[in-house]
Design a protein around this motif. Structure first.
Motif, PDB file in Angstrom:
ATOM      1  N   ALA A 175       9.840 -27.181  81.901  1.00  0.00           N
ATOM      2  CA  ALA A 175       9.226 -25.958  82.422  1.00  0.00           C
ATOM      3  C   ALA A 175       7.722 -26.157  82.534  1.00  0.00           C
ATOM      4  CB  ALA A 175       9.534 -24.772  81.508  1.00  0.00           C
ATOM      5  N   ILE A 176       7.187 -25.871  83.712  1.00  0.00           N
ATOM      6  CA  ILE A 176       5.752 -25.958  83.964  1.00  0.00           C
ATOM      7  C   ILE A 176       5.246 -24.552  84.252  1.00  0.00           C
ATOM      8  CG2 ILE A 176       3.937 -26.945  85.400  1.00  0.00           C
ATOM      9  CD1 ILE A 176       5.445 -29.039  83.790  1.00  0.00           C
ATOM     10  N   VAL A 177       4.274 -24.105  83.485  1.00  0.00           N
ATOM     11  CA  VAL A 177       3.738 -22.746  83.612  1.00  0.00           C
ATOM     12  C   VAL A 177       2.307 -22.824  84.137  1.00  0.00           C
ATOM     13  CG1 VAL A 177       3.141 -20.628  82.365  1.00  0.00           C
ATOM     14  CG2 VAL A 177       5.206 -21.912  81.737  1.00  0.00           C
ATOM     15  N   ALA A 178       2.027 -22.049  85.185  1.00  0.00           N
ATOM     16  CA  ALA A 178       0.687 -22.035  85.780  1.00  0.00           C
ATOM     17  C   ALA A 178       0.521 -20.753  86.575  1.00  0.00           C
ATOM     18  CB  ALA A 178       0.493 -23.254  86.683  1.00  0.00           C
ATOM     19  N   ASN A 179      -0.664 -20.540  87.095  1.00  0.00           N
ATOM     20  CA  ASN A 179      -0.938 -19.375  87.924  1.00  0.00           C
ATOM     21  C   ASN A 179      -0.116 -19.432  89.207  1.00  0.00           C
ATOM     22  OD1 ASN A 179      -2.718 -17.921  90.179  1.00  0.00           O
ATOM     23  ND2 ASN A 179      -3.253 -17.052  88.191  1.00  0.00           N
ATOM     24  N   TYR A 180       0.306 -18.277  89.695  1.00  0.00           N
ATOM     25  CA  TYR A 180       1.161 -18.233  90.883  1.00  0.00           C
ATOM     26  C   TYR A 180       0.481 -18.810  92.122  1.00  0.00           C
ATOM     27  CZ  TYR A 180      -1.370 -14.211  92.847  1.00  0.00           C
ATOM     28  OH  TYR A 180      -2.341 -13.392  93.392  1.00  0.00           O
ATOM     29  N   LYS A 181      -0.840 -18.922  92.114  1.00  0.00           N
ATOM     30  CA  LYS A 181      -1.556 -19.474  93.257  1.00  0.00           C
ATOM     31  C   LYS A 181      -1.561 -21.005  93.271  1.00  0.00           C
ATOM     32  CE  LYS A 181      -4.753 -15.534  93.641  1.00  0.00           C
ATOM     33  NZ  LYS A 181      -6.169 -15.116  93.631  1.00  0.00           N
ATOM     34  N   ALA A 182      -1.125 -21.624  92.193  1.00  0.00           N
ATOM     35  CA  ALA A 182      -1.109 -23.088  92.139  1.00  0.00           C
ATOM     36  C   ALA A 182      -0.139 -23.629  93.185  1.00  0.00           C
ATOM     37  CB  ALA A 182      -0.696 -23.557  90.749  1.00  0.00           C
ATOM     38  N   PRO A 183      -0.439 -24.767  93.798  1.00  0.00           N
ATOM     39  CA  PRO A 183       0.482 -25.339  94.798  1.00  0.00           C
ATOM     40  C   PRO A 183       1.855 -25.600  94.200  1.00  0.00           C
ATOM     41  CG  PRO A 183      -1.650 -26.453  94.838  1.00  0.00           C
ATOM     42  CD  PRO A 183      -1.649 -25.585  93.614  1.00  0.00           C
ATOM     43  N   VAL A 184       2.871 -25.013  94.800  1.00  0.00           N
ATOM     44  CA  VAL A 184       4.217 -25.151  94.244  1.00  0.00           C
ATOM     45  C   VAL A 184       4.663 -26.606  94.269  1.00  0.00           C
ATOM     46  CG1 VAL A 184       5.426 -24.727  96.433  1.00  0.00           C
ATOM     47  CG2 VAL A 184       6.531 -24.149  94.262  1.00  0.00           C
ATOM     48  N   ARG A 185       4.193 -27.367  95.256  1.00  0.00           N
ATOM     49  CA  ARG A 185       4.547 -28.790  95.323  1.00  0.00           C
ATOM     50  C   ARG A 185       4.113 -29.500  94.041  1.00  0.00           C
ATOM     51  NH1 ARG A 185       2.535 -32.093 100.427  1.00  0.00           N
ATOM     52  NH2 ARG A 185       1.187 -30.284 100.405  1.00  0.00           N
ATOM     53  N   LYS A 186       2.909 -29.209  93.577  1.00  0.00           N
ATOM     54  CA  LYS A 186       2.406 -29.859  92.370  1.00  0.00           C
ATOM     55  C   LYS A 186       3.226 -29.448  91.145  1.00  0.00           C
ATOM     56  CE  LYS A 186      -2.052 -30.212  91.752  1.00  0.00           C
ATOM     57  NZ  LYS A 186      -3.469 -29.896  91.425  1.00  0.00           N
ATOM     58  N   LEU A 187       3.573 -28.171  91.060  1.00  0.00           N
ATOM     59  CA  LEU A 187       4.334 -27.688  89.912  1.00  0.00           C
ATOM     60  C   LEU A 187       5.737 -28.298  89.893  1.00  0.00           C
ATOM     61  CD1 LEU A 187       3.336 -23.900  89.840  1.00  0.00           C
ATOM     62  CD2 LEU A 187       2.147 -25.888  88.880  1.00  0.00           C
ATOM     63  N   VAL A 188       6.357 -28.400  91.059  1.00  0.00           N
ATOM     64  CA  VAL A 188       7.682 -29.015  91.132  1.00  0.00           C
ATOM     65  C   VAL A 188       7.616 -30.484  90.729  1.00  0.00           C
ATOM     66  CG1 VAL A 188       9.536 -29.721  92.697  1.00  0.00           C
ATOM     67  CG2 VAL A 188       8.601 -27.408  92.839  1.00  0.00           C
ATOM     68  N   HIS A 189       6.589 -31.192  91.219  1.00  0.00           N
ATOM     69  CA  HIS A 189       6.427 -32.603  90.849  1.00  0.00           C
ATOM     70  C   HIS A 189       6.291 -32.756  89.333  1.00  0.00           C
ATOM     71  CE1 HIS A 189       6.524 -34.680  94.556  1.00  0.00           C
ATOM     72  NE2 HIS A 189       5.415 -34.177  95.069  1.00  0.00           N
ATOM     73  N   LEU A 190       5.496 -31.880  88.717  1.00  0.00           N
ATOM     74  CA  LEU A 190       5.288 -31.968  87.278  1.00  0.00           C
ATOM     75  C   LEU A 190       6.580 -31.679  86.521  1.00  0.00           C
ATOM     76  CD1 LEU A 190       1.805 -30.227  86.954  1.00  0.00           C
ATOM     77  CD2 LEU A 190       2.322 -32.626  86.472  1.00  0.00           C
ATOM     78  N   ALA A 191       7.342 -30.687  86.985  1.00  0.00           N
ATOM     79  CA  ALA A 191       8.612 -30.375  86.324  1.00  0.00           C
ATOM     80  C   ALA A 191       9.589 -31.545  86.444  1.00  0.00           C
ATOM     81  CB  ALA A 191       9.216 -29.107  86.925  1.00  0.00           C
ATOM     82  N   GLU A 192       9.662 -32.140  87.635  1.00  0.00           N
ATOM     83  CA  GLU A 192      10.539 -33.298  87.815  1.00  0.00           C
ATOM     84  C   GLU A 192      10.062 -34.479  86.958  1.00  0.00           C
ATOM     85  OE1 GLU A 192      10.342 -33.849  92.006  1.00  0.00           O
ATOM     86  OE2 GLU A 192      11.968 -32.447  92.445  1.00  0.00           O
ATOM     87  N   ARG A 193       8.743 -34.645  86.883  1.00  0.00           N
ATOM     88  CA  ARG A 193       8.193 -35.713  86.065  1.00  0.00           C
ATOM     89  C   ARG A 193       8.491 -35.479  84.585  1.00  0.00           C
ATOM     90  NH1 ARG A 193       7.483 -40.928  85.936  1.00  0.00           N
ATOM     91  NH2 ARG A 193       5.764 -41.594  84.589  1.00  0.00           N
ATOM     92  N   GLY A 194       8.420 -34.208  84.162  1.00  0.00           N
ATOM     93  CA  GLY A 194       8.733 -33.875  82.779  1.00  0.00           C
ATOM     94  C   GLY A 194      10.152 -34.270  82.412  1.00  0.00           C
ATOM     95  N   VAL A 195      11.091 -34.001  83.322  1.00  0.00           N
ATOM     96  CA  VAL A 195      12.489 -34.386  83.090  1.00  0.00           C
ATOM     97  C   VAL A 195      12.622 -35.909  83.034  1.00  0.00           C
ATOM     98  CG1 VAL A 195      14.799 -34.402  84.102  1.00  0.00           C
ATOM     99  CG2 VAL A 195      13.476 -32.282  84.063  1.00  0.00           C
ATOM    100  N   LYS A 196      11.947 -36.588  83.963  1.00  0.00           N
ATOM    101  CA  LYS A 196      12.037 -38.048  83.999  1.00  0.00           C
ATOM    102  C   LYS A 196      11.478 -38.675  82.729  1.00  0.00           C
ATOM    103  CE  LYS A 196      11.078 -42.024  86.992  1.00  0.00           C
ATOM    104  NZ  LYS A 196      10.501 -42.461  88.289  1.00  0.00           N
ATOM    105  N   LEU A 197      10.360 -38.156  82.235  1.00  0.00           N
ATOM    106  CA  LEU A 197       9.771 -38.699  81.011  1.00  0.00           C
ATOM    107  C   LEU A 197      10.718 -38.510  79.828  1.00  0.00           C
ATOM    108  CD1 LEU A 197       6.066 -37.481  81.358  1.00  0.00           C
ATOM    109  CD2 LEU A 197       6.910 -39.828  81.574  1.00  0.00           C
ATOM    110  N   SER A 198      11.390 -37.372  79.782  1.00  0.00           N
ATOM    111  CA  SER A 198      12.346 -37.137  78.696  1.00  0.00           C
ATOM    112  C   SER A 198      13.491 -38.136  78.760  1.00  0.00           C
ATOM    113  CB  SER A 198      12.893 -35.705  78.772  1.00  0.00           C
ATOM    114  OG  SER A 198      11.890 -34.752  78.483  1.00  0.00           O
TER     115      SER A 198
END
Length: 475
Positions: A304-327
């Motif tokens: 789960a990646i938490v940020a302001n709603y104005k943050a680029p969704v592409r970046k948030l999705v990448h971080l969430a996918e990266r978080g899963v991959k690191l795990s």
């Protein structure tokens, strides 16, 4: 004629799914990715082939067929996906003797074609108002968004027209008369009463990826059976998520505050208000509790990646996918991790961010087991209740302890005279009071108390308990 395998995959999501922050555009692209199987199957049949089996998942489609030339089927599918509305997305299509060979050809195709799909736009003199890349014609658009490229317009209109189709089909009608949010801003506004200031305007992008699904598929031995079992499971997950989101909203709120960005079998990406992310994850874990495929338990790894709603969704999705991959790379499967940003995430990698915030820790140190998530939530709620009675650390005191040196912590504990221990003399023993503040852990040894407190502060920030009788949420 020998059996062949057709593999169709949606690719380049950065430029056809997450290239804008407009929910209608994203929703339209997601619906197109999720709904291509009937179109592809129809084309294969009309090309003279007999379909032996089909498998859909993670925005890809695999169809085994016989009775038709490979080149004929491949060309027919390419032609169909080059028409509206499918042409707004990026596809790779291959037919080969095996699915692995077809996917290998698809990778080569992806590397040999343009990442951004561009239509010829006569008279174009400006950029697309939403993606800021594709050409558009000013004054030729009938929406309030501004000039749009053909690809963006197709996705926007598809998302608006079929916005409730994902939740409504022949077998389900989950959202009823609920109002789907038109933007990420609408997803988080107005905030519920009693919400902490730090959580206002925050969204959570949550990505789940099934664990060892390839192994389970091979154990089942029949793609049709495996697909049916996965479909049954994901239907149960969706129903549980929808019921939970609806149950937690106030009677006067008719908005459905959850957005599905990707629903590809074992590959799921959601966006929810940050204040609801813990409950959504608990609902997800409850839905898969006890689920089995081929007599093996099913688990998902999430981030789960938490940020302001104005943050680029592409970046948030990448971080969430990266978080899963690191795990998964660390062998921490069936777990969930949380990363919280005040506004938009910085440009540095997720590993670098965690390394600065939690120096010397591993993924295992900051992850929480999905199967124990209900117990974790109960613990967080009990601490919140104890806070209200003065029987647990306030957030400000927890911050003091996190920032203190190990030598200073014992003195601070004595100074605060906390009532969570029966014997005040135990404050001088770091081991005894560190157990009081410990969260469930997946490592081989307990965390340092400072790390436990840091993780608790993050989770407590996300925990929203509606105020009772006009009382405000715990400070």
């Amino acid at each position: 004629m020998a059996q062949k395998v057709l593999v169709v995959e949606g690719v380049n999501f950065d430029q056809c799914l997450y290239d804008t922050n407009d929910l209608s555009v994203i929703r339209g692209a997601s619906l197109l990715l999720d709904g291509a199987l009937p179109v592809i199957s129809d084309v294969v049949t009309r090309a003279g082939a007999r379909i032996v089996s089909s498998l859909a998942g993670a925005s890809s489609y695999e169809i085994a067929f016989e009775g038709a030339e490979a080149a004929v089927v491949e060309a027919a599918v390419r032609g169909a996906l080059a028409q509206n509305p499918w042409r707004a997305l990026s596809w790779v299509v291959s037919v080969a003797d095996t699915a692995a060979a077809a996917r290998g050809r698809n990778r080569r195709q992806q590397f040999q074609t343009w990442t951004v799909k561009l239509s010829a736009v006569p008279g174009a003199s400006c950029e697309d108002a939403l993606d800021r890349v594709r050409p558009a014609v000013p004054g030729k658009d009938d929406t309030i968004k501004g000039p749009l490229s053909p690809e963006t317009r197709i996705r926007l209109e598809h998302g608006r027209k079929f916005r409730q189709d994902f939740f409504r089909n022949d077998t389900r009608n989950l959202v009823g008369e609920d109002i789907l949010c038109a933007s990420f801003e609408e997803l988080v506004n107005p905030p519920p009463k009693g919400l902490r200031e730090g959580m206002k305007g925050k969204i959570a992008v949550v990505h789940f990826d099934g664990d060892r699904m390839g192994d389970l598929r091979r154990l089942v031995g029949d793609d049709a059976i495996f697909s049916a079992q996965m479909s049954k499971l994901t239907e149960a997950i969706l129903q549980q998520l929808v019921e939970g989101v609806r149950r937690r909203r106030t009677p006067e709120d008719r908005h459905f505050r959850m957005e599905v960005l990707l629903w590809g079998g074992d590959d799921i990406t959601l966006v929810v208000p940050a204040w609801d992310v813990l409950e959504v994850i608990r609902d997800f874990q409850d839905a898969i509790s006890g689920a089995e495929i081929a007599e093996h338990p099913v688990s998902f790894t999430g981030a789960a990646i938490v940020a302001n709603y104005k943050a680029p969704v592409r970046k948030l999705v990448h971080l969430a996918e990266r978080g899963v991959k690191l795990s998964k790379q660390a062998g921490v499967r069936g777990a969930i991790t949380f990363d919280i940003f005040k506004m938009s995430p910085p440009e540095r990698s997720l590993e670098a961010h965690r390394g600065q915030l939690f120096p010397g820790t591993s993924v295992r140190d900051i992850a929480f087991a999905g199967r124990d998530f209900g117990a974790l939530m109960d613990l967080l709620l009990s601490r919140r209740q104890a806070q209200g009675k003065g029987q647990f650390l306030s957030r400000s005191r927890a911050h003091d302890l996190v920032q203190a040196s190990p030598e200073e912590r014992g003195e601070l504990m004595r100074k605060y005279h906390l009532r969570v221990l029966h014997d005040a003399e135990d404050y001088q023993s770091d081991a005894s009071w560190s157990e009081v503040y410990a969260l469930p852990y997946m490592g081989e040894k307990p965390r340092d108390v400072a790390l436990d407190l840091m993780l608790w502060l993050d989770l407590d920030e996300l925990l929203f308990t509606p105020p009772q009788d006009g009382a405000e949420a715990a400070a």
